[in-house]
Design a protein around this motif. Sequence first.
Motif, PDB file in Angstrom:
ATOM      1  N   ARG A 109      35.932  32.447  38.386  1.00 20.78           N
ATOM      2  CA  ARG A 109      37.112  31.580  38.176  1.00 20.78           C
ATOM      3  C   ARG A 109      36.792  30.306  38.415  1.00 20.78           C
ATOM      4  NH1 ARG A 109      42.633  32.699  38.666  1.00 20.78           N
ATOM      5  NH2 ARG A 109      42.337  35.006  39.003  1.00 20.78           N
ATOM      6  N   PRO A 110      36.149  29.695  39.545  1.00 13.09           N
ATOM      7  CA  PRO A 110      35.814  28.245  39.846  1.00 13.09           C
ATOM      8  C   PRO A 110      34.784  27.848  38.450  1.00 13.09           C
ATOM      9  CG  PRO A 110      34.525  29.664  41.360  1.00 13.09           C
ATOM     10  CD  PRO A 110      35.802  30.490  40.584  1.00 13.09           C
ATOM     11  N   HIS A 145      35.111  28.649  35.565  1.00 17.80           N
ATOM     12  CA  HIS A 145      36.197  28.602  34.176  1.00 17.80           C
ATOM     13  C   HIS A 145      36.840  27.134  34.635  1.00 17.80           C
ATOM     14  CE1 HIS A 145      36.013  32.176  31.625  1.00 17.80           C
ATOM     15  NE2 HIS A 145      35.440  32.813  32.554  1.00 17.80           N
ATOM     16  N   SER A 146      37.355  27.077  35.557  1.00 11.69           N
ATOM     17  CA  SER A 146      38.185  25.847  36.070  1.00 11.69           C
ATOM     18  C   SER A 146      37.059  24.717  35.908  1.00 11.69           C
ATOM     19  CB  SER A 146      38.665  25.867  37.490  1.00 11.69           C
ATOM     20  OG  SER A 146      39.625  26.826  37.582  1.00 11.69           O
ATOM     21  N   GLU A 147      36.029  24.541  36.412  1.00 13.84           N
ATOM     22  CA  GLU A 147      35.071  23.385  35.918  1.00 13.84           C
ATOM     23  C   GLU A 147      34.716  23.086  34.470  1.00 13.84           C
ATOM     24  OE1 GLU A 147      32.916  20.087  38.212  1.00 13.84           O
ATOM     25  OE2 GLU A 147      34.586  21.523  38.667  1.00 13.84           O
ATOM     26  N   TRP A 148      34.590  24.328  33.796  1.00 13.55           N
ATOM     27  CA  TRP A 148      33.972  24.056  32.455  1.00 13.55           C
ATOM     28  C   TRP A 148      34.963  23.680  31.560  1.00 13.55           C
ATOM     29  CZ3 TRP A 148      35.328  26.919  28.161  1.00 13.55           C
ATOM     30  CH2 TRP A 148      34.299  26.734  26.811  1.00 13.55           C
ATOM     31  N   ARG A 149      36.210  24.268  31.637  1.00 11.13           N
ATOM     32  CA  ARG A 149      37.344  24.036  30.543  1.00 11.13           C
ATOM     33  C   ARG A 149      37.528  22.442  30.181  1.00 11.13           C
ATOM     34  NH1 ARG A 149      40.936  27.435  28.056  1.00 11.13           N
ATOM     35  NH2 ARG A 149      42.798  26.182  27.353  1.00 11.13           N
ATOM     36  N   GLU A 163      36.940  36.300  30.059  1.00  9.95           N
ATOM     37  CA  GLU A 163      36.072  36.314  31.327  1.00  9.95           C
ATOM     38  C   GLU A 163      34.355  36.036  31.248  1.00  9.95           C
ATOM     39  OE1 GLU A 163      35.384  39.240  35.269  1.00  9.95           O
ATOM     40  OE2 GLU A 163      36.904  39.766  33.589  1.00  9.95           O
TER      41      GLU A 163
END
Length: 232
Positions: A177-178, A180-184, A208
């Motif tokens: 989850r973190p 994905h939040s950083e990468w997006r 995912e």
Amino acid sequence: MTQLTVPPLFSAEAVPGADPFERACAQAALGCDAGLVTHAITDTDLRAAMVFAPEVPLLKAMAMLPLCGIGFQNALGALAPPEVAVHLDWTGGIRLNGGACGALRIAASTGALQKIPDWLTVGLHLPLWPENDSPATPDETTLYAEGCADVDPARLTEAWVRHTLVWINRWTDEGTRPLHSEWRPLAHGLGEEITQNGLTGTFTGVDEDFGMLLKDAKTTHLIPLTTCLETP
């Protein structure tokens, strides 16, 4: 010969004149310890690679590609002028202020999605200065051409290792989850029409396991991140 200072449990090996990625893959295949960092820094290029020993199947372990990209973005963000924007291609490409500037690459001991790899290697190539006055394509750039002439490539490599380690620990403790939040917000082309693996559509996001979701007029295609895996 450039010497690097790396965190505990990591070891650095300078390989001047060689390809650090190929060297890391070869050493990994011979059974070297995880945490080996190979590197070769010249006046025009920074090349480095890290060896990992995943504890999850390859499909999950492929997260090391975007994770190392985030580590690089964090590292350069700490050393470069604040106006320098870093974005990441889904395939591993690096973009500085919109221009293509090197890439990350990935290889593993197996291509079987549900098998835990014996080893996995991520390589980094960053052009520092153009080899000539005429880049191969107009959108190519280099680190120093984007206002980063004061960034020491050895210190950048060390920072890449440190920031990547921080994200490995977060990924291990908190899951994807973190990540994905950083990468997006860093993902280049997100929301745009692109062509990937012979398919054209809108890059709507990732699943995912960072598989690309590509939507065309008929359906949404899932392109696994393992399609970026190189054969060592």
